[in-house]
Design a protein around this motif. Sequence first.
Motif, PDB file in Angstrom:
ATOM      1  N   SER A   8       0.846  -1.209   0.000  1.00 45.38           N
ATOM      2  CA  SER A   8       0.000   0.000   0.000  1.00 45.38           C
ATOM      3  C   SER A   8       0.873   1.248   0.000  1.00 45.38           C
ATOM      4  O   SER A   8       0.616   2.205  -0.747  1.00 45.38           O
ATOM      5  CB  SER A   8      -0.895   0.028   1.236  1.00 45.38           C
TER       6      SER A   8
ATOM      7  N   ALA B  17      -3.680   4.192  10.276  1.00 42.09           N
ATOM      8  CA  ALA B  17      -4.921   3.699  10.888  1.00 42.09           C
ATOM      9  C   ALA B  17      -4.645   2.370  11.578  1.00 42.09           C
ATOM     10  O   ALA B  17      -3.886   1.550  11.088  1.00 42.09           O
ATOM     11  CB  ALA B  17      -5.974   3.513   9.799  1.00 42.09           C
TER      12      ALA B  17
ATOM     13  N   TYR C  50      -6.457   9.088   9.483  1.00 39.95           N
ATOM     14  CA  TYR C  50      -6.191   8.584   8.135  1.00 39.95           C
ATOM     15  C   TYR C  50      -7.469   8.187   7.381  1.00 39.95           C
ATOM     16  O   TYR C  50      -7.688   8.671   6.253  1.00 39.95           O
ATOM     17  CB  TYR C  50      -5.189   7.423   8.193  1.00 39.95           C
ATOM     18  N   PRO C  51      -8.336   7.333   7.988  1.00 41.92           N
ATOM     19  CA  PRO C  51      -9.564   6.992   7.252  1.00 41.92           C
ATOM     20  C   PRO C  51     -10.416   8.215   6.936  1.00 41.92           C
ATOM     21  O   PRO C  51     -10.933   8.352   5.816  1.00 41.92           O
ATOM     22  CB  PRO C  51     -10.323   6.049   8.192  1.00 41.92           C
TER      23      PRO C  51
ATOM     24  N   TYR D  39      -8.765  10.192   4.141  1.00 45.37           N
ATOM     25  CA  TYR D  39      -8.826   9.441   2.875  1.00 45.37           C
ATOM     26  C   TYR D  39     -10.205   9.553   2.239  1.00 45.37           C
ATOM     27  O   TYR D  39     -10.335   9.905   1.075  1.00 45.37           O
ATOM     28  CB  TYR D  39      -8.475   7.973   3.125  1.00 45.37           C
TER      29      TYR D  39
ATOM     30  N   ARG E  92     -17.501   4.745   5.241  1.00 48.43           N
ATOM     31  CA  ARG E  92     -16.836   4.045   4.152  1.00 48.43           C
ATOM     32  C   ARG E  92     -17.824   3.644   3.068  1.00 48.43           C
ATOM     33  O   ARG E  92     -17.615   3.858   1.884  1.00 48.43           O
ATOM     34  CB  ARG E  92     -16.128   2.798   4.689  1.00 48.43           C
TER      35      ARG E  92
ATOM     36  N   TYR F 174      -8.374  -3.259  -2.270  1.00 43.67           N
ATOM     37  CA  TYR F 174      -7.397  -2.361  -1.653  1.00 43.67           C
ATOM     38  C   TYR F 174      -6.196  -2.114  -2.558  1.00 43.67           C
ATOM     39  O   TYR F 174      -5.525  -1.102  -2.447  1.00 43.67           O
ATOM     40  CB  TYR F 174      -6.921  -2.922  -0.310  1.00 43.67           C
TER      41      TYR F 174
ATOM     42  N   MET G 105      -5.604   3.661   1.964  1.00 39.86           N
ATOM     43  CA  MET G 105      -5.398   2.628   0.978  1.00 39.86           C
ATOM     44  C   MET G 105      -5.023   1.284   1.615  1.00 39.86           C
ATOM     45  O   MET G 105      -4.625   0.372   0.932  1.00 39.86           O
ATOM     46  CB  MET G 105      -4.283   3.047   0.026  1.00 39.86           C
ATOM     47  N   ASP G 106      -5.071   1.235   2.919  1.00 38.48           N
ATOM     48  CA  ASP G 106      -4.774  -0.052   3.532  1.00 38.48           C
ATOM     49  C   ASP G 106      -5.975  -0.534   4.327  1.00 38.48           C
ATOM     50  O   ASP G 106      -7.053   0.070   4.297  1.00 38.48           O
ATOM     51  CB  ASP G 106      -3.524   0.051   4.419  1.00 38.48           C
ATOM     52  N   ARG G 107      -5.775  -1.619   5.033  1.00 36.32           N
ATOM     53  CA  ARG G 107      -6.905  -2.232   5.717  1.00 36.32           C
ATOM     54  C   ARG G 107      -7.461  -1.370   6.858  1.00 36.32           C
ATOM     55  O   ARG G 107      -8.558  -1.606   7.338  1.00 36.32           O
ATOM     56  CB  ARG G 107      -6.479  -3.599   6.273  1.00 36.32           C
ATOM     57  N   GLY G 108      -6.685  -0.397   7.260  1.00 35.91           N
ATOM     58  CA  GLY G 108      -7.160   0.508   8.296  1.00 35.91           C
ATOM     59  C   GLY G 108      -8.383   1.287   7.876  1.00 35.91           C
ATOM     60  O   GLY G 108      -9.104   1.827   8.706  1.00 35.91           O
ATOM     61  N   LEU G 109      -8.594   1.340   6.567  1.00 36.96           N
ATOM     62  CA  LEU G 109      -9.769   2.056   6.064  1.00 36.96           C
ATOM     63  C   LEU G 109     -11.050   1.317   6.378  1.00 36.96           C
ATOM     64  O   LEU G 109     -12.126   1.885   6.330  1.00 36.96           O
ATOM     65  CB  LEU G 109      -9.660   2.234   4.548  1.00 36.96           C
ATOM     66  N   GLU G 110     -10.920   0.053   6.674  1.00 38.83           N
ATOM     67  CA  GLU G 110     -12.095  -0.771   6.929  1.00 38.83           C
ATOM     68  C   GLU G 110     -12.543  -0.592   8.384  1.00 38.83           C
ATOM     69  O   GLU G 110     -12.648  -1.537   9.139  1.00 38.83           O
ATOM     70  CB  GLU G 110     -11.757  -2.240   6.661  1.00 38.83           C
TER      71      GLU G 110
ATOM     72  N   ASP H  49     -15.426   0.647   9.407  1.00 38.45           N
ATOM     73  CA  ASP H  49     -16.833   0.351   9.655  1.00 38.45           C
ATOM     74  C   ASP H  49     -17.049  -1.148   9.585  1.00 38.45           C
ATOM     75  O   ASP H  49     -16.406  -1.841   8.824  1.00 38.45           O
ATOM     76  CB  ASP H  49     -17.698   0.980   8.567  1.00 38.45           C
ATOM     77  N   ASN H  50     -17.990  -1.584  10.381  1.00 37.16           N
ATOM     78  CA  ASN H  50     -18.345  -2.993  10.269  1.00 37.16           C
ATOM     79  C   ASN H  50     -19.328  -3.140   9.119  1.00 37.16           C
ATOM     80  O   ASN H  50     -20.485  -2.758   9.214  1.00 37.16           O
ATOM     81  CB  ASN H  50     -18.999  -3.486  11.565  1.00 37.16           C
TER      82      ASN H  50
END
Lengths: 258, 208
Positions: free
Chosen positions: A4, A57, A69-70, A73, A135, A203, B1-6, B8-9
């Motif tokens: 990433s 994150a 970060y989220p 982004y 998201r 991703y 752009m990594d899994r940290g963006l996930e 939310d459940n």
Amino acid sequence: MFLSGAICVAAVSLELATLLLLVSKGVWRSYRLFFVYATWLFLANSAILVTFLYLPADSHTVNWASRVYPALYWNIDSIDVVLRFVVVWEVFHQIFPKSSGLNKSLSKGLAIVAFALLVVACGTFLIYQNYTGPRSIHLALDRSFGLVQALMILGTMLMARYYGVRCGRNVRGIALAFGGWVSISTATNAMADLAGPFLPYWYYLRPLSFVVMIAVWIWALWVYEPNPPIMESEPVELGQWTEDWNRTISATRTIIRP
Amino acid sequence: MDRGLESDNLSYTDHHTAMINLIFFTILGLALFGSFIFIALQGSPKSLPDSSAVQAVTEIIALEGSSFANARRLLDDTDYQALCSNPDLRRLAQRLRNDRKQLALTWISSLQNDLIRLWRFRRFLIQRGVPSSMSEELRTLQALSLSLVLLSFIRLSIRAAGPFALPRATRQAGQLVDSMSTGAALVLGRIPAAGWAEIERSWVKSAA
């Protein structure tokens, strides 16, 4: 995590290269709106990269730093969704310049189509009721408008092809790479919501296709090749020709239906 | 752009509307991507129409199919019936039928060519800045596609059942060119004769 980061660095580096290319060759004067968008991309993705490196994150810890970060982004992504219309407009404007007869003839009809497409985008965004968090909302926003942008670019390209309007290397490269990226982004982010197992690929696939788009832009802008001008005729005094033509048509009618 | 963006459940819903919505986006997104790849592989379009379009400039007033005078006679089966009524002349009747069939097919081909020529010519004019509107363009395209489909059907019927099977429909095929000609006339009427000569000159010059 490493991949990433590498993709993020590659994207920012290529965006910087695009900007340098536009400025060093003075091409930015011909593609001002595109230059604005490229600058936005560079600034926004630099901010994302810095946050990614220094405030990554972390789904295990809940503190303000892990949320930066989220939030950054997705907010940048949402602004980007709107700014992408700048590229669509640039492509249309370059292929059908305001002074051209084609623009005068078709702009009203195309504006109605564009408006209808925007209504469809808003509709599909609002219809999708299963937002479980920011998201999901951003993904829905991205694909609803991404689809419309891809359709607009494709429509412009097809219209140019239909009327035999020649596109230069610059605009053609920008349009095709942008259209390709927006459409693949639409498909992959729908798949990410549709099928959980696809999520890990999403991703990487989306940012990778973004990097490919920037690379194609660089290739397209490497040589300055704008669209050749559309030759115009002077529509004045139509009387004589109309008279001749009508005479021919009525002669044809008489022959076919005696 | 990594899994940290996930963060939310995500609940992967089985709600029908949402599923249809997502499938629609996936299919359309992939189709659009395929279209862009296709266009990219096809290369840049020619800046000017091909030589047949150039021909259209000079032939537009003398359309081959439309100028055929004896369509009614060609498709009239009176002679054929008269020959058939005499057993000694049946072979001659058969030959007449075959000749008429070939002529009718040639005529339909000419009509199709006329339609395409008129359509190309119209495109050329619009590209050169002659004013038109989106609805007018769509109507022309619709007329062209319907006409071509109908003409192809008539050709098929002539091949399968001979020239006398659908005489009325075949005769009316000529009217299709009329409607296209009228559409082209509307556009052409917006250019002066002097402007037209200039268009033709520059077109021929560019094609050379």
